[in-house]
Design a protein around this motif. Sequence first.
Motif, PDB file in Angstrom:
ATOM      1  N   ILE A  93      36.636  28.629  30.191  1.00 22.84           N
ATOM      2  CA  ILE A  93      37.803  29.388  29.742  1.00 22.84           C
ATOM      3  C   ILE A  93      39.056  28.631  30.152  1.00 22.84           C
ATOM      4  O   ILE A  93      39.284  28.377  31.335  1.00 22.84           O
ATOM      5  CB  ILE A  93      37.826  30.804  30.330  1.00 22.84           C
ATOM      6  N   ILE A  94      39.845  28.254  29.165  1.00 17.12           N
ATOM      7  CA  ILE A  94      41.095  27.531  29.407  1.00 17.12           C
ATOM      8  C   ILE A  94      42.242  28.526  29.334  1.00 17.12           C
ATOM      9  O   ILE A  94      42.454  29.165  28.295  1.00 17.12           O
ATOM     10  CB  ILE A  94      41.308  26.419  28.367  1.00 17.12           C
ATOM     11  N   GLN A  95      42.970  28.695  30.422  1.00 16.99           N
ATOM     12  CA  GLN A  95      44.117  29.599  30.389  1.00 16.99           C
ATOM     13  C   GLN A  95      45.354  28.832  29.936  1.00 16.99           C
ATOM     14  O   GLN A  95      45.630  27.729  30.404  1.00 16.99           O
ATOM     15  CB  GLN A  95      44.341  30.273  31.740  1.00 16.99           C
ATOM     16  N   ALA A  96      46.080  29.444  28.985  1.00 15.07           N
ATOM     17  CA  ALA A  96      47.224  28.755  28.390  1.00 15.07           C
ATOM     18  C   ALA A  96      48.318  29.759  28.039  1.00 15.07           C
ATOM     19  O   ALA A  96      48.027  30.850  27.546  1.00 15.07           O
ATOM     20  CB  ALA A  96      46.789  28.002  27.135  1.00 15.07           C
ATOM     21  N   PRO A 122      49.567  39.586  30.337  1.00 12.78           N
ATOM     22  CA  PRO A 122      50.477  38.470  30.663  1.00 12.78           C
ATOM     23  C   PRO A 122      50.515  38.164  32.159  1.00 12.78           C
ATOM     24  O   PRO A 122      50.681  37.007  32.544  1.00 12.78           O
ATOM     25  CB  PRO A 122      51.843  38.969  30.173  1.00 12.78           C
ATOM     26  N   ASP A 123      50.376  39.201  32.994  1.00 13.81           N
ATOM     27  CA  ASP A 123      50.559  39.020  34.435  1.00 13.81           C
ATOM     28  C   ASP A 123      49.251  39.073  35.226  1.00 13.81           C
ATOM     29  O   ASP A 123      49.091  38.342  36.208  1.00 13.81           O
ATOM     30  CB  ASP A 123      51.510  40.101  34.973  1.00 13.81           C
ATOM     31  N   ASP A 124      48.324  39.926  34.819  1.00 18.50           N
ATOM     32  CA  ASP A 124      47.050  40.047  35.508  1.00 18.50           C
ATOM     33  C   ASP A 124      46.077  39.045  34.891  1.00 18.50           C
ATOM     34  O   ASP A 124      45.263  39.377  34.028  1.00 18.50           O
ATOM     35  CB  ASP A 124      46.515  41.472  35.377  1.00 18.50           C
ATOM     36  N   VAL A 125      46.162  37.803  35.358  1.00 20.25           N
ATOM     37  CA  VAL A 125      45.362  36.725  34.772  1.00 20.25           C
ATOM     38  C   VAL A 125      43.886  36.896  35.117  1.00 20.25           C
ATOM     39  O   VAL A 125      43.015  36.516  34.341  1.00 20.25           O
ATOM     40  CB  VAL A 125      45.881  35.344  35.224  1.00 20.25           C
ATOM     41  N   LEU A 126      43.610  37.496  36.269  1.00 19.94           N
ATOM     42  CA  LEU A 126      42.221  37.786  36.636  1.00 19.94           C
ATOM     43  C   LEU A 126      41.600  38.736  35.606  1.00 19.94           C
ATOM     44  O   LEU A 126      40.466  38.528  35.161  1.00 19.94           O
ATOM     45  CB  LEU A 126      42.163  38.394  38.031  1.00 19.94           C
ATOM     46  N   ARG A 144      45.541  38.873  41.627  1.00 25.84           N
ATOM     47  CA  ARG A 144      45.450  39.215  40.203  1.00 25.84           C
ATOM     48  C   ARG A 144      46.062  38.107  39.341  1.00 25.84           C
ATOM     49  O   ARG A 144      45.609  37.846  38.233  1.00 25.84           O
ATOM     50  CB  ARG A 144      46.172  40.537  39.908  1.00 25.84           C
ATOM     51  N   GLU A 145      47.079  37.440  39.881  1.00 18.39           N
ATOM     52  CA  GLU A 145      47.741  36.355  39.133  1.00 18.39           C
ATOM     53  C   GLU A 145      46.946  35.062  39.186  1.00 18.39           C
ATOM     54  O   GLU A 145      46.877  34.322  38.198  1.00 18.39           O
ATOM     55  CB  GLU A 145      49.144  36.119  39.698  1.00 18.39           C
ATOM     56  N   HIS A 146      46.351  34.761  40.346  1.00 20.52           N
ATOM     57  CA  HIS A 146      45.599  33.522  40.540  1.00 20.52           C
ATOM     58  C   HIS A 146      44.106  33.877  40.584  1.00 20.52           C
ATOM     59  O   HIS A 146      43.619  34.437  41.569  1.00 20.52           O
ATOM     60  CB  HIS A 146      46.061  32.810  41.800  1.00 20.52           C
ATOM     61  N   VAL A 147      43.401  33.530  39.524  1.00 22.48           N
ATOM     62  CA  VAL A 147      42.083  34.061  39.204  1.00 22.48           C
ATOM     63  C   VAL A 147      41.070  34.034  40.342  1.00 22.48           C
ATOM     64  O   VAL A 147      40.347  34.998  40.572  1.00 22.48           O
ATOM     65  CB  VAL A 147      41.512  33.316  37.975  1.00 22.48           C
ATOM     66  N   SER A 181      53.916  32.915  44.823  1.00 17.68           N
ATOM     67  CA  SER A 181      53.212  34.197  44.719  1.00 17.68           C
ATOM     68  C   SER A 181      52.877  34.760  46.093  1.00 17.68           C
ATOM     69  O   SER A 181      53.003  35.964  46.333  1.00 17.68           O
ATOM     70  CB  SER A 181      51.927  34.031  43.900  1.00 17.68           C
ATOM     71  N   LEU A 182      52.430  33.898  46.994  1.00 19.92           N
ATOM     72  CA  LEU A 182      52.069  34.349  48.333  1.00 19.92           C
ATOM     73  C   LEU A 182      53.294  34.855  49.097  1.00 19.92           C
ATOM     74  O   LEU A 182      53.219  35.833  49.836  1.00 19.92           O
ATOM     75  CB  LEU A 182      51.397  33.207  49.105  1.00 19.92           C
ATOM     76  N   LYS A 183      54.418  34.204  48.897  1.00 16.17           N
ATOM     77  CA  LYS A 183      55.647  34.601  49.580  1.00 16.17           C
ATOM     78  C   LYS A 183      56.125  35.968  49.110  1.00 16.17           C
ATOM     79  O   LYS A 183      56.681  36.755  49.883  1.00 16.17           O
ATOM     80  CB  LYS A 183      56.736  33.542  49.335  1.00 16.17           C
ATOM     81  N   GLU A 184      55.903  36.269  47.824  1.00 17.09           N
ATOM     82  CA  GLU A 184      56.382  37.524  47.233  1.00 17.09           C
ATOM     83  C   GLU A 184      55.255  38.538  47.070  1.00 17.09           C
ATOM     84  O   GLU A 184      55.368  39.475  46.283  1.00 17.09           O
ATOM     85  CB  GLU A 184      57.019  37.230  45.866  1.00 17.09           C
TER      86      GLU A 184
END
Length: 260
Positions: A6-9, A75-79, A157-160, A245-248
Amino acid sequence: MKYLAIIQARCGSLRLPGKVLKELCGKTDLEWVIERVKKSRYVDEVIVATSMNKEDVPIVKLVSSLGLRVFAGSPDDVLDRYYQAAKLIKPEYVIRITADCPVIDAGILDDAISKMTPQTDYTAALSETLADGLDIEIMKYTVLERAWKEARLASEREHVTLYIRNNPDKFHVLDYTCTFANLHDERWTLDEPQDYEFLKTVYEYFISIGKTDFDAKDICHYLDGHPEIRKINAGIIRNEGLLKSLKEDYTVDTGPEVRP
């Protein structure tokens, strides 16, 4: 099906808008990624997972024109996007590829797959001996499903695969290391204007000598002979998006248990 890539784009990159559709020697970045992943001896099918945003419609059209399946999700929940795309097929393994890696090496991907055992839940270059841009991650479909059900942090959720990495006690994790060199300091990804100039230079060189199937070793040899090329995009922070992402980070309000 055993191996689904699966290629995320997406087109909404802040640092380099529309980067996956930028042209490299007559083809878009995304087309090169697809072609290179399809050279794997193991990959049974390639799907592109994009978002439902209007700006990503050109990705849907391009992938459809190539005869590949394309999935448009959150769009935001890439997982969630990854899981819903994989759920359509339910393969044994899911291979995560990002579309900002136009020099992805199918040989390295195949080597990583060959080193997995039936007990391996997830494998990736955790020690970062691969260049930024050769990133590969392979996980069991059941592991992706578990991450989808259990991940609560926005970063996860953002970083699979971040939930998997954050919980090594729950999974059998394998660190893949580069077999011919430590490429940690190499930057071959497409995320900044300088990266585009770097990759365009690399592609133009290999196309000029008639070698479209160049691999990571070929790139290393070329850069060793032309060290000035490395300077084009030197000094950019690796994994800048993840660090942000980790900071926020925060805990998501709605858990996967209420998802259909």
